[in-house]
Design a protein around this motif. Structure first.
Motif, PDB file in Angstrom:
ATOM      1  N   MET A 145       9.460 175.927  47.219  1.00  0.00           N
ATOM      2  CA  MET A 145      10.303 174.352  47.140  1.00  0.00           C
ATOM      3  C   MET A 145       9.037 173.446  47.651  1.00  0.00           C
ATOM      4  O   MET A 145       8.183 173.655  48.297  1.00  0.00           O
ATOM      5  CB  MET A 145      11.234 174.418  47.955  1.00  0.00           C
ATOM      6  N   VAL A 146       9.105 172.205  47.124  1.00  0.00           N
ATOM      7  CA  VAL A 146       8.548 171.071  47.575  1.00  0.00           C
ATOM      8  C   VAL A 146       9.326 170.076  48.060  1.00  0.00           C
ATOM      9  O   VAL A 146      10.331 169.771  47.502  1.00  0.00           O
ATOM     10  CB  VAL A 146       7.900 170.471  46.131  1.00  0.00           C
ATOM     11  N   LEU A 147       8.876 169.411  49.295  1.00  0.00           N
ATOM     12  CA  LEU A 147       9.627 168.363  49.906  1.00  0.00           C
ATOM     13  C   LEU A 147       8.727 167.259  50.115  1.00  0.00           C
ATOM     14  O   LEU A 147       7.375 167.434  50.328  1.00  0.00           O
ATOM     15  CB  LEU A 147      10.068 168.739  51.226  1.00  0.00           C
ATOM     16  N   LEU A 148       9.157 165.954  49.440  1.00  0.00           N
ATOM     17  CA  LEU A 148       8.269 165.010  49.813  1.00  0.00           C
ATOM     18  C   LEU A 148       8.868 163.824  50.943  1.00  0.00           C
ATOM     19  O   LEU A 148      10.041 163.747  50.841  1.00  0.00           O
ATOM     20  CB  LEU A 148       8.259 164.205  48.461  1.00  0.00           C
ATOM     21  N   SER A 149       8.208 163.406  51.746  1.00  0.00           N
ATOM     22  CA  SER A 149       8.910 162.701  52.869  1.00  0.00           C
ATOM     23  C   SER A 149       8.092 161.145  52.927  1.00  0.00           C
ATOM     24  O   SER A 149       6.763 161.095  52.702  1.00  0.00           O
ATOM     25  CB  SER A 149       8.710 163.482  54.236  1.00  0.00           C
ATOM     26  N   SER A 150       8.970 160.443  53.306  1.00  0.00           N
ATOM     27  CA  SER A 150       8.289 158.985  53.688  1.00  0.00           C
ATOM     28  C   SER A 150       9.298 158.187  54.353  1.00  0.00           C
ATOM     29  O   SER A 150      10.581 158.398  54.427  1.00  0.00           O
ATOM     30  CB  SER A 150       8.246 158.324  52.022  1.00  0.00           C
ATOM     31  N   GLY A 151       8.673 157.327  55.380  1.00  0.00           N
ATOM     32  CA  GLY A 151       9.586 156.284  56.144  1.00  0.00           C
ATOM     33  C   GLY A 151       9.749 154.985  55.208  1.00  0.00           C
ATOM     34  O   GLY A 151      10.108 154.076  55.698  1.00  0.00           O
ATOM     35  N   GLN A 152       9.324 154.978  53.990  1.00  0.00           N
ATOM     36  CA  GLN A 152       9.234 153.653  53.311  1.00  0.00           C
ATOM     37  C   GLN A 152       9.982 153.615  52.209  1.00  0.00           C
ATOM     38  O   GLN A 152      10.522 154.688  51.665  1.00  0.00           O
ATOM     39  CB  GLN A 152       7.521 153.256  52.862  1.00  0.00           C
ATOM     40  N   ARG A 153      10.326 152.551  51.537  1.00  0.00           N
ATOM     41  CA  ARG A 153      11.221 152.503  50.387  1.00  0.00           C
ATOM     42  C   ARG A 153      10.441 153.111  49.054  1.00  0.00           C
ATOM     43  O   ARG A 153      11.149 153.718  48.166  1.00  0.00           O
ATOM     44  CB  ARG A 153      11.478 151.178  49.863  1.00  0.00           C
ATOM     45  N   GLU A 154       8.960 153.113  48.935  1.00  0.00           N
ATOM     46  CA  GLU A 154       8.298 153.569  47.693  1.00  0.00           C
ATOM     47  C   GLU A 154       8.508 152.779  46.686  1.00  0.00           C
ATOM     48  O   GLU A 154       9.384 152.103  46.616  1.00  0.00           O
ATOM     49  CB  GLU A 154       8.679 155.004  47.600  1.00  0.00           C
ATOM     50  N   CYS A 155       7.645 152.685  45.773  1.00  0.00           N
ATOM     51  CA  CYS A 155       7.589 151.601  44.627  1.00  0.00           C
ATOM     52  C   CYS A 155       8.573 152.399  43.419  1.00  0.00           C
ATOM     53  O   CYS A 155       8.900 153.585  43.438  1.00  0.00           O
ATOM     54  CB  CYS A 155       6.256 151.592  44.035  1.00  0.00           C
ATOM     55  N   ASP A 156       9.140 151.446  42.871  1.00  0.00           N
ATOM     56  CA  ASP A 156      10.203 151.754  41.897  1.00  0.00           C
ATOM     57  C   ASP A 156       9.633 152.667  40.843  1.00  0.00           C
ATOM     58  O   ASP A 156      10.349 153.702  40.346  1.00  0.00           O
ATOM     59  CB  ASP A 156      10.721 150.624  40.921  1.00  0.00           C
ATOM     60  N   ASN A 157       8.485 152.535  40.287  1.00  0.00           N
ATOM     61  CA  ASN A 157       7.930 153.527  39.255  1.00  0.00           C
ATOM     62  C   ASN A 157       7.757 154.860  39.916  1.00  0.00           C
ATOM     63  O   ASN A 157       8.059 155.944  39.179  1.00  0.00           O
ATOM     64  CB  ASN A 157       6.403 152.863  38.693  1.00  0.00           C
ATOM     65  N   TYR A 158       7.439 155.133  41.074  1.00  0.00           N
ATOM     66  CA  TYR A 158       7.113 156.342  41.591  1.00  0.00           C
ATOM     67  C   TYR A 158       8.559 156.959  41.776  1.00  0.00           C
ATOM     68  O   TYR A 158       8.523 158.071  41.405  1.00  0.00           O
ATOM     69  CB  TYR A 158       6.681 156.335  43.076  1.00  0.00           C
ATOM     70  N   ILE A 159       9.688 156.438  42.267  1.00  0.00           N
ATOM     71  CA  ILE A 159      10.901 156.858  42.518  1.00  0.00           C
ATOM     72  C   ILE A 159      11.748 157.111  41.135  1.00  0.00           C
ATOM     73  O   ILE A 159      12.298 158.125  40.905  1.00  0.00           O
ATOM     74  CB  ILE A 159      11.683 155.888  43.638  1.00  0.00           C
ATOM     75  N   ARG A 160      11.543 156.206  40.257  1.00  0.00           N
ATOM     76  CA  ARG A 160      12.515 156.162  39.087  1.00  0.00           C
ATOM     77  C   ARG A 160      11.760 156.760  37.785  1.00  0.00           C
ATOM     78  O   ARG A 160      12.469 157.295  36.916  1.00  0.00           O
ATOM     79  CB  ARG A 160      12.823 154.748  38.623  1.00  0.00           C
ATOM     80  N   VAL A 161      10.687 156.838  37.635  1.00  0.00           N
ATOM     81  CA  VAL A 161       9.730 157.457  36.794  1.00  0.00           C
ATOM     82  C   VAL A 161       8.958 158.596  37.054  1.00  0.00           C
ATOM     83  O   VAL A 161       8.889 159.643  36.407  1.00  0.00           O
ATOM     84  CB  VAL A 161       9.053 156.488  36.017  1.00  0.00           C
ATOM     85  N   ALA A 162       7.868 158.475  37.847  1.00  0.00           N
ATOM     86  CA  ALA A 162       6.977 159.533  38.256  1.00  0.00           C
ATOM     87  C   ALA A 162       7.603 160.732  38.849  1.00  0.00           C
ATOM     88  O   ALA A 162       7.389 161.866  38.441  1.00  0.00           O
ATOM     89  CB  ALA A 162       5.815 159.050  39.117  1.00  0.00           C
ATOM     90  N   LEU A 163       8.511 160.573  39.693  1.00  0.00           N
ATOM     91  CA  LEU A 163       9.095 161.468  40.471  1.00  0.00           C
ATOM     92  C   LEU A 163      10.145 162.443  39.530  1.00  0.00           C
ATOM     93  O   LEU A 163       9.904 163.780  39.732  1.00  0.00           O
ATOM     94  CB  LEU A 163       9.852 161.110  41.637  1.00  0.00           C
ATOM     95  N   PRO A 164      10.830 161.801  38.835  1.00  0.00           N
ATOM     96  CA  PRO A 164      11.941 162.926  37.864  1.00  0.00           C
ATOM     97  C   PRO A 164      11.089 163.620  36.956  1.00  0.00           C
ATOM     98  O   PRO A 164      11.346 164.618  36.698  1.00  0.00           O
ATOM     99  CB  PRO A 164      12.757 161.622  37.275  1.00  0.00           C
ATOM    100  N   LYS A 165       9.933 162.880  36.404  1.00  0.00           N
ATOM    101  CA  LYS A 165       8.844 163.560  35.366  1.00  0.00           C
ATOM    102  C   LYS A 165       8.283 164.734  36.124  1.00  0.00           C
ATOM    103  O   LYS A 165       8.374 165.961  35.554  1.00  0.00           O
ATOM    104  CB  LYS A 165       7.891 162.504  35.002  1.00  0.00           C
ATOM    105  N   ALA A 166       7.754 164.495  37.466  1.00  0.00           N
ATOM    106  CA  ALA A 166       7.400 165.554  37.907  1.00  0.00           C
ATOM    107  C   ALA A 166       8.282 166.862  38.548  1.00  0.00           C
ATOM    108  O   ALA A 166       7.892 168.038  38.275  1.00  0.00           O
ATOM    109  CB  ALA A 166       6.707 165.091  39.543  1.00  0.00           C
ATOM    110  N   ALA A 167       9.794 166.339  38.648  1.00  0.00           N
ATOM    111  CA  ALA A 167      10.643 167.205  38.869  1.00  0.00           C
ATOM    112  C   ALA A 167      10.833 168.245  37.747  1.00  0.00           C
ATOM    113  O   ALA A 167      11.052 169.404  37.972  1.00  0.00           O
ATOM    114  CB  ALA A 167      11.633 166.682  39.584  1.00  0.00           C
ATOM    115  N   GLU A 168      10.859 167.591  36.619  1.00  0.00           N
ATOM    116  CA  GLU A 168      11.199 168.460  35.322  1.00  0.00           C
ATOM    117  C   GLU A 168       9.861 169.432  35.037  1.00  0.00           C
ATOM    118  O   GLU A 168      10.140 170.423  34.691  1.00  0.00           O
ATOM    119  CB  GLU A 168      11.280 167.379  34.230  1.00  0.00           C
TER     120      GLU A 168
END
Length: 207
Positions: free
Chosen positions: A162-185
């Protein structure tokens, strides 16, 4: 009467909960004071005391995470690199020792745990590592961000479940909405998000 006894029990529980809340508040205030004073011997004593007095989930959720949130708000308004880096080094050392022995003692699945790009330091990923270890996982910790495109290779070479990604920040929209779902797939294992970002981005992550 049964109703009177029930009311007395509820009042006793309320009184005891107020006492516990007051003790936790006092512990948080002590932690903040010694961290900002860069008093490492007292900080180490309070760290071990928190783990001895409370279940780990309570120590993290009721003590350490609120303290980290308070400190990060202060540092955002008035940076204090000495305090931040000293505290980070202290926690990295303490958590690293705990993970080393916990990883040896368990045969649980291996989690690959990495910080996200906008996280300025390892505090949140270290808290996440403690929680994962407490749940019986072996933890391979990266306290700096691992590029999303490198996750598949890391999972393969480290035999991670399993992979867990952690942050105390909001992170940028592109990372959360585009790059992360693409990586998850693209990954052959589950990918999760933890730390303060999970609360800040709850709606995006649910979608």
């Amino acid at each position: 009467r049964a109703e009177d006894l029930l009311l007395e029990d509820l009042e006793d529980e309320l009184i005891e909960e107020r006492r516990r809340a007051k003790r936790r508040l006092n512990h948080r205030q002590q932690l903040l004071a010694v961290i900002e004073a860069v008093d490492l011997p007292k900080l180490e004593a309070l760290y071990h005391q928190s783990l001895a007095l409370y279940p780990l989930s309570v120590a993290i959720n009721e003590l350490w995470q609120p303290v980290i949130l308070t400190l990060e708000a202060k540092w955002a308004a008035q940076p204090d690199d000495l305090v931040r880096r000293t505290f980070e080094a202290f926690l990295r050392s303490q958590v690293g020792i705990r993970l080393h022995y916990a990883n040896q003692a368990t045969r649980g699945p291996l989690i690959l745990l990495s910080a996200m790009p906008d996280d300025p330091g390892p505090l949140w990923v270290l808290m996440s590592a403690l929680m994962a270890s407490e749940q019986g996982y072996r933890v391979q910790l990266f306290d700096h961000s691992l590029a999303l495109e490198d996750l598949a290779q890391a999972v393969s070479r480290l035999h991670s479940s399993m992979v867990l990604l952690s942050s105390g920040q909001r992170e940028c929209d592109n990372y959360i909405r585009v790059a992360l779902p693409k990586a998850a797939e693209a990954l052959g294992v589950p990918i999760g998000v933890c730390g303060e970002v999970a609360r800040l981005r709850e709606n995006d992550l649910r979608d």
